[in-house]
Design a protein around this motif. Structure first.
Motif, short mmCIF file in Angstrom:
data_model
loop_
_atom_site.label_atom_id
_atom_site.label_comp_id
_atom_site.label_asym_id
_atom_site.label_seq_id
_atom_site.Cartn_x
_atom_site.Cartn_y
_atom_site.Cartn_z
N LEU A 26 0.83 -1.21 0.00
CA LEU A 26 0.00 0.00 0.00
C LEU A 26 0.86 1.26 0.00
CD1 LEU A 26 -2.84 -1.01 2.48
CD2 LEU A 26 -3.07 -0.57 0.03
N VAL A 27 1.96 1.23 0.75
CA VAL A 27 2.88 2.38 0.75
C VAL A 27 3.47 2.56 -0.65
CG1 VAL A 27 5.11 3.20 1.61
CG2 VAL A 27 3.45 2.27 3.20
N GLY A 28 3.86 1.45 -1.29
CA GLY A 28 4.39 1.54 -2.65
C GLY A 28 3.36 2.11 -3.62
N ALA A 29 2.11 1.65 -3.50
CA ALA A 29 1.05 2.17 -4.37
C ALA A 29 0.82 3.65 -4.12
CB ALA A 29 -0.24 1.39 -4.13
N LEU A 30 0.87 4.07 -2.86
CA LEU A 30 0.70 5.49 -2.53
C LEU A 30 1.81 6.33 -3.14
CD1 LEU A 30 -0.66 7.79 -0.93
CD2 LEU A 30 0.76 7.15 1.03
N ILE A 31 3.04 5.83 -3.04
CA ILE A 31 4.19 6.57 -3.60
C ILE A 31 4.04 6.71 -5.10
CG2 ILE A 31 6.67 6.45 -4.06
CD1 ILE A 31 6.98 5.18 -1.28
N TRP A 32 3.76 5.61 -5.81
CA TRP A 32 3.67 5.67 -7.26
C TRP A 32 2.44 6.44 -7.72
CZ3 TRP A 32 8.06 5.23 -9.08
CH2 TRP A 32 8.96 4.24 -8.68
N GLY A 33 1.39 6.45 -6.89
CA GLY A 33 0.20 7.20 -7.25
C GLY A 33 0.38 8.70 -7.13
N LEU A 34 1.36 9.14 -6.32
CA LEU A 34 1.56 10.57 -6.08
C LEU A 34 2.93 11.09 -6.54
CD1 LEU A 34 0.05 10.87 -2.46
CD2 LEU A 34 -1.09 11.35 -4.65
N ILE A 35 3.75 10.20 -7.13
CA ILE A 35 5.12 10.59 -7.48
C ILE A 35 5.16 11.73 -8.49
CG2 ILE A 35 5.42 9.00 -9.43
CD1 ILE A 35 8.01 9.63 -6.65
N TRP A 36 4.08 11.89 -9.25
CA TRP A 36 4.03 12.94 -10.27
C TRP A 36 4.03 14.33 -9.65
CZ3 TRP A 36 -0.21 16.04 -9.55
CH2 TRP A 36 -1.24 15.50 -8.78
N TYR A 37 3.50 14.48 -8.44
CA TYR A 37 3.29 15.81 -7.88
C TYR A 37 4.60 16.56 -7.62
CZ TYR A 37 1.60 19.65 -5.04
OH TYR A 37 1.33 20.90 -4.55
N PRO A 38 5.59 15.97 -6.94
CA PRO A 38 6.85 16.72 -6.76
C PRO A 38 7.51 17.11 -8.07
CG PRO A 38 7.07 14.45 -6.01
CD PRO A 38 5.62 14.69 -6.23
N TYR A 39 7.34 16.28 -9.12
CA TYR A 39 7.91 16.65 -10.41
C TYR A 39 7.17 17.86 -11.00
CZ TYR A 39 10.83 12.48 -10.52
OH TYR A 39 11.78 11.54 -10.23
N ARG A 40 5.88 17.99 -10.73
CA ARG A 40 5.16 19.18 -11.15
C ARG A 40 5.62 20.40 -10.36
NH1 ARG A 40 -1.16 18.33 -12.92
NH2 ARG A 40 -0.78 16.82 -14.58
N VAL A 41 5.89 20.21 -9.08
CA VAL A 41 6.41 21.32 -8.27
C VAL A 41 7.75 21.79 -8.85
CG1 VAL A 41 7.31 21.94 -6.00
CG2 VAL A 41 5.21 20.59 -6.18
N LEU A 42 8.60 20.85 -9.19
CA LEU A 42 9.89 21.19 -9.77
C LEU A 42 9.72 21.89 -11.12
CD1 LEU A 42 11.73 17.90 -8.85
CD2 LEU A 42 12.43 20.18 -8.09
N ARG A 43 8.79 21.39 -11.94
CA ARG A 43 8.53 22.03 -13.24
C ARG A 43 8.08 23.47 -13.06
NH1 ARG A 43 3.03 20.53 -15.87
NH2 ARG A 43 2.50 21.81 -14.06
N ASP A 44 7.15 23.67 -12.12
CA ASP A 44 6.64 25.02 -11.89
C ASP A 44 7.71 25.95 -11.34
OD1 ASP A 44 4.22 24.09 -12.77
OD2 ASP A 44 3.37 23.82 -10.76
N ALA A 45 8.75 25.37 -10.73
CA ALA A 45 9.86 26.17 -10.22
C ALA A 45 10.95 26.38 -11.26
CB ALA A 45 10.46 25.50 -8.98
N GLY A 46 10.72 25.88 -12.48
CA GLY A 46 11.66 26.11 -13.57
C GLY A 46 12.60 24.98 -13.88
N VAL A 47 12.39 23.79 -13.24
CA VAL A 47 13.25 22.64 -13.51
C VAL A 47 12.54 21.72 -14.50
CG1 VAL A 47 14.55 20.73 -12.51
CG2 VAL A 47 14.15 22.80 -11.16
N ASP A 48 13.14 21.52 -15.66
CA ASP A 48 12.53 20.72 -16.72
C ASP A 48 12.32 19.28 -16.26
OD1 ASP A 48 11.96 20.29 -19.74
OD2 ASP A 48 13.47 18.76 -19.26
N GLY A 49 11.28 18.63 -16.78
CA GLY A 49 10.95 17.27 -16.38
C GLY A 49 12.05 16.27 -16.67
N VAL A 50 12.70 16.40 -17.84
CA VAL A 50 13.78 15.48 -18.18
C VAL A 50 14.95 15.66 -17.21
CG1 VAL A 50 15.44 14.78 -19.95
CG2 VAL A 50 13.11 15.43 -20.61
N ALA A 51 15.30 16.91 -16.93
CA ALA A 51 16.41 17.17 -16.01
C ALA A 51 16.08 16.70 -14.60
CB ALA A 51 16.74 18.67 -16.00
N ALA A 52 14.86 16.97 -14.14
CA ALA A 52 14.47 16.57 -12.78
C ALA A 52 14.50 15.05 -12.64
CB ALA A 52 13.08 17.11 -12.46
#
Length: 303
Positions: A26-52
């Protein structure tokens, strides 16, 4: 002869082990279900998705290498190369798709993996197509057609780059699992290292080719988030492997499908996204295909 007085204690210990294994999945499912969000935070802060993605998986590789317990050397081989390549497409494709598309739609298209698994297992493992496999294909295709149908075009084609990336990531996920099953002589630790290394290698090549921006994070807080992501990636692999080793495959896939529920709630609360009825219907068929595949004893793990 076993002491009967010890049976309740032994049963309780086994029960606790099962509960820990389920909790790990369940912890693994939670992590993979929400892993996209920090990458969006990084994108919004100017860090490209490929680089992040490249940086976070590079840090995860270093952590996994330092934490490895196996004394088995990492010997270059074709299976490791394919594991690295498929993991790279899977993880980079998934991150980039969720950065540009609807999270839950991308995840449901990603879960077309049962369709690809049946096909790849026939080609690479010489597994015969059973009735259950045929049913999984039919359900997966039905779900895909339902989600991708465009009345104006008359074709069930992906609507945008996010759809294509989600489909490619799901195919690569299935390829990783099939190759992993075939390369049973390679330790889990070495497979994970190959997966992390593959993501980093492909990410660097894309950045050198001008795909994405190589701009490094401009602040210590963003570097801290990338380091935290690396820790989470390593943790996710460890807890999922712990759970998969102790829970039957058909039960594990049902538990891991909770990732879709976590992603749905997360996309609604964090990104304000909502799914159309057609997407829900298609998603239900794809989930059913995953359950049918589980009954065949399929297994797998994302890196």
């Amino acid at each position: 002869m076993k002491d009967a007085s010890m049976l309740p204690a032994a049963s309780g210990g086994a029960g606790r082990e099962q509960r820990r294994a389920v909790a790990a999945l369940l912890v693994g499912a939670l992590i993979w279900g929400l892993i996209w969000y920090p990458y969006r935070v990084l994108r919004d802060a100017g860090v490209d998705g490929v680089a992040a993605t490249t940086i976070s998986y590079g840090l995860a590789f270093l952590l996994a290498w330092l934490a490895r317990r196996s004394s088995t050397p990492v010997v270059p081989s074709w299976p490791l190369l394919w594991l690295g390549l498929s993991a790279a497409v899977c993880n980079l494709g998934y991150v980039l798709a969720t950065l540009s598309g609807d999270v839950l739609r991308v995840l449901l298209l990603f879960y077309l993996a049962p369709l690809w698994t049946v096909v790849l297992s026939r080609l690479l493992l010489d597994e015969r197509l059973t009735g259950a496999g045929a049913l999984a294909i039919a359900l997966s295709l039905g779900g895909a057609v339902t989600m991708l149908w465009q009345p104006r075009l008359g074709l069930p084609a992906p609507q945008d780059a996010a759809d294509w990336l989600g489909l490619a990531a799901g195919f690569a996920f299935a390829l990783f699992n099939v190759v992993s099953r075939r390369a049973c002589n390679i330790s889990v630790e070495n497979k994970v290292l190959a997966a992390f290394a593959g993501v980093v290698t492909l990410g660097v090549l894309l950045l050198l080719a001008g795909v994405g921006s190589a701009r490094v994070p401009p602040s210590a807080s963003l570097w801290g988030l990338l380091a935290l992501l690396a820790v989470v990636l390593v943790l996710a692999n460890q807890v999922v492997q712990f759970g998969l080793a102790r829970v039957a495959a058909n039960r594990a896939i049902v538990i891991m499908l909770s990732e879709i529920g976590f992603a749905a709630v997360g996309a609604w609360l964090l990104a304000g996204e909502a799914m159309a009825l057609r997407d829900w219907l298609g998603g239900a068929l794809i989930i059913a295909a995953s359950l049918v595949t589980a009954r065949r004893g399929a297994d797998g793990a994302r890196a």
